[in-house]
Write an enzyme that holds these catalytic residues in place. Structure first.
Site, short mmCIF file in Angstrom:
data_model
loop_
_atom_site.label_atom_id
_atom_site.label_comp_id
_atom_site.label_asym_id
_atom_site.label_seq_id
_atom_site.Cartn_x
_atom_site.Cartn_y
_atom_site.Cartn_z
N ASP A 81 0.80 -1.14 -0.03
CA ASP A 81 0.08 0.04 -0.10
C ASP A 81 0.86 1.15 0.12
OD1 ASP A 81 -2.03 1.82 0.11
OD2 ASP A 81 -3.07 0.72 1.97
N ASP A 82 0.96 1.93 -1.06
CA ASP A 82 1.63 3.18 -1.28
C ASP A 82 2.90 3.06 -1.30
OD1 ASP A 82 -1.11 4.28 -0.94
OD2 ASP A 82 -0.42 5.33 0.96
N CYS A 127 -6.34 3.79 -3.20
CA CYS A 127 -6.49 2.50 -2.82
C CYS A 127 -7.74 1.64 -3.18
CB CYS A 127 -6.94 2.55 -1.06
SG CYS A 127 -5.38 2.93 -0.50
N ARG A 176 -7.62 -1.37 -6.09
CA ARG A 176 -7.86 -2.88 -5.88
C ARG A 176 -8.82 -3.29 -6.57
NH1 ARG A 176 -4.98 -2.94 -0.67
NH2 ARG A 176 -3.94 -1.22 -0.70
N LYS A 184 -5.29 -6.00 3.52
CA LYS A 184 -6.35 -4.90 3.46
C LYS A 184 -7.26 -5.07 2.35
CE LYS A 184 -6.26 0.22 2.14
NZ LYS A 184 -5.39 1.33 2.01
N HIS A 227 -10.62 -3.16 1.67
CA HIS A 227 -10.94 -1.80 1.02
C HIS A 227 -11.98 -1.95 -0.01
CE1 HIS A 227 -9.51 2.45 1.43
NE2 HIS A 227 -10.95 2.41 1.80
N SER A 271 -8.24 1.36 5.07
CA SER A 271 -7.01 1.80 5.36
C SER A 271 -6.60 1.68 6.66
CB SER A 271 -6.91 3.10 4.80
OG SER A 271 -6.93 3.01 3.42
N HIS A 276 1.41 2.04 4.21
CA HIS A 276 0.48 3.27 4.12
C HIS A 276 0.59 3.78 5.74
CE1 HIS A 276 -3.39 5.29 4.46
NE2 HIS A 276 -3.74 5.00 3.16
N ASP A 292 -0.47 -0.69 -4.69
CA ASP A 292 -1.49 -0.22 -5.04
C ASP A 292 -1.51 1.29 -5.91
OD1 ASP A 292 -1.17 1.23 -2.92
OD2 ASP A 292 -3.37 1.28 -2.25
N ASN A 293 -0.60 1.85 -5.33
CA ASN A 293 -0.20 3.29 -5.95
C ASN A 293 0.98 3.89 -5.43
OD1 ASN A 293 -2.90 3.85 -3.80
ND2 ASN A 293 -0.75 4.65 -3.39
N LYS A 300 0.98 9.53 -5.50
CA LYS A 300 -0.46 8.94 -5.24
C LYS A 300 -1.08 10.15 -5.19
CE LYS A 300 -3.08 7.21 -1.17
NZ LYS A 300 -3.24 6.60 0.02
MG MG Z 1 -2.55 2.92 -1.41
#
Ligand code: MG
Length: 477
Positions: free
Chosen positions: A41-42, A81, A85, A134, A136, A159, A225, A277-278, A298
């Site tokens: 994540d991130d 996010c 996904r 996660k 989400h 998150s 994240h 994810d980003n 992001k």
């Molecule tokens: Mg993210």
């Protein structure tokens, strides 16, 4: 009497030999490959040792890259996010299925139960399926992963910053953070410094329990994240503060997963994909990652937002040590995996394509998409990518404008940024620094044609178009 004629015997012998040969030479009914997707994540493009990170050691990921292929131009469909996904798990642009941005814990919406997830595709072929980490894609029970093809679930439903300790959200915005097992909340406000370790232990345990049958493991780390938390064995270990510690723990987690595959003797039967994810959440400054050579991060449609690390490993099937800038996107994961395991894709339209020839490095393989479409901000079509070209449609974005971001978990605020009709040649200018639209009117026209086609099908909030191919979001109210 005529003498005994040996001919039929010889014929039988030859026929028998042919049969034996055929039986021995035929590929044994190949076992369906296990599928492991590690989704951070991130995590930014530049946060891995093998992609130039400073002060962060990622020996396991670096080794995974040496044993597999590193895709340096891999995209997510949207730099945030829930939407990102959605693309990974459905093979659809988020717009098609009505998911935008990041869902809040109190929203009664999520991925529609009628959409087919990667887990459902694989379950249809007899796979054991698990999500660890996660989700989400909807907090209400009817929208949880257990209703979308996953046999088991351990993790946070959204998150890890959607909790009462959020640094800038008004009090009472978020309920206590729930850690779930299946559909049950097993802890509120879990110790986040133990999250990566708990996810890893569950992932390894799932592999061990299912080693003798095909399985799909979706390991969606909550880290890096914000808020960042490293386990006690990793605190203070990296040369890049808490952020680096967190990445080194994720690297160790990848090592544990790959180690278990080896221990179980299923290395050669397992496709492992590692990605994010980003891009980095730059407003968090020293608690954010790095987009490497790419612009912004992001929450933007610049390369720093949508271009993420991607390592794919399957010993014997995917070339080792290969590095390629052949582009592909998260939407392609589902149809590619479906093709690999012989799962039919029927019914609803999806956007991804089977890119297996590209992934296994087949000579002459090329990306089958005429263009990729980058949406953001509740369904705005912000950019079109075709080959080396990227066209931005005029929109409002955000930037730190050269400032360094916040410190120690408190974000700096972005400034609004206007993006015009801008064309970048990613081949010669991957950092998106020189608008070449003026010199390439024909390319701009062609890209605008792609954009218009996407608007008709998927819609576009910037021009008020409603796409004829869009489907409803899932609701639990
Ligand atoms: Mg993210």
């Amino acid at each position: 009497m005529t003498s005994w004629n040996p001919f039929p015997w010889r014929a039988w012998a030859i026929a028998w030999a042919l049969v034996c040969h055929a039986v021995l030479a035929a590929p044994r009914a190949a076992r369906l490959p296990n599928i492991v997707v590690v989704f951070c994540d991130d995590l930014g493009w530049g946060d891995l040792g093998c992609q130039g990170a400073q002060g962060i050691r990622t020996p396991h990921l670096d080794r995974m890259a040496r044993e597999g292929t590193r895709f340096t131009r891999f995209y997510v469909a949207q730099a945030v996010c829930s939407a990102s996904r959605t693309a990974l798990l459905t093979g659809c642009y988020p717009n098609r299925v009505g998911i935008h941005g990041a869902l809040g814990p109190k929203q009664p919406i999520g991925l529609h139960p009628d959409e087919t997830t990667l887990a459902e595709v694989l379950k249809g072929r007899g796979y054991a399926t698990a999500i660890v980490g996660k989700w989400h894609l909807g907090r209400p029970a009817p929208l949880l992963p257990t209703r979308q093809g996953f046999d088991e679930y351990l993790g946070l439903p959204y998150s890890n910053d959607m909790w009462p300790s959020h640094p800038t959200a008004p009090r009472n915005t978020y309920p206590p953070l729930p850690l779930m097992d299946g559909e049950r909340v097993i802890e509120e406000m879990p110790d986040q410094s133990r999250l990566t370790r708990r996810y890893t232990d569950r992932a390894v345990d799932f592999i061990r329990r299912n080693a003798s049958r095909p399985f799909f493991l979706y390991l969606a780390h909550s880290m890096p994240h914000v808020p960042l938390f490293a386990g006690k064995d990793f605190k203070g270990r990296s040369g890049r503060g808490t952020f680096g510690d967190v990445i080194e723990e994720i690297d160790a987690s990848v090592g544990a997963v790959l180690g278990e595959l080896r221990r179980q003797g299923i290395d050669q039967e397992t496709l492992v994909v590692f990605t994010s994810d980003n891009g980095p959440w730059l407003s968090y400054g020293n608690h954010a990652g790095s987009a490497g050579p790419f612009r912004e991060g992001k929450g933007t449609s610049f390369e720093g937002g949508i271009r993420v690390p991607c390592i794919v490993r399957w010993p014997g099937r995917i070339p080792a040590g290969r590095v390629t800038d052949d582009p592909w996107m998260t939407i392609d994961v589902l149809p590619t995996v479906a093709g690999l395991v012989g799962a039919p894709l029927h019914g609803r339209k999806i956007d991804g394509r089977d890119v297996w020839p590209l992934i296994e490095g087949r000579a002459g393989a090329s990306n089958p998409h005429p263009a990729y479409f980058i949406y953001y901000n509740v369904g705005e079509l912000q950019a079109v990518i075709a080959g080396r070209w990227k066209l931005f449609l005029p929109h409002r974005s955000q930037t730190l404008g050269g400032r360094s971001g916040g410190t120690n978990g408190v974000p700096a605020s972005y400034r609004p940024m206007r993006v015009g009709l801008e064309l970048y040649d990613l081949g010669s200018d991957p950092g998106e620094s020189r608008d070449v639209s003026g010199a390439n009117p024909g390319v701009v026209r062609e890209m605008l044609r792609h954009a218009e086609a996407a608007r008709g099908d998927l819609g576009d909030a910037l021009t008020g178009r409603v796409g004829v191919g869009t489907r409803p979001v899932g609701r639990a109210d």
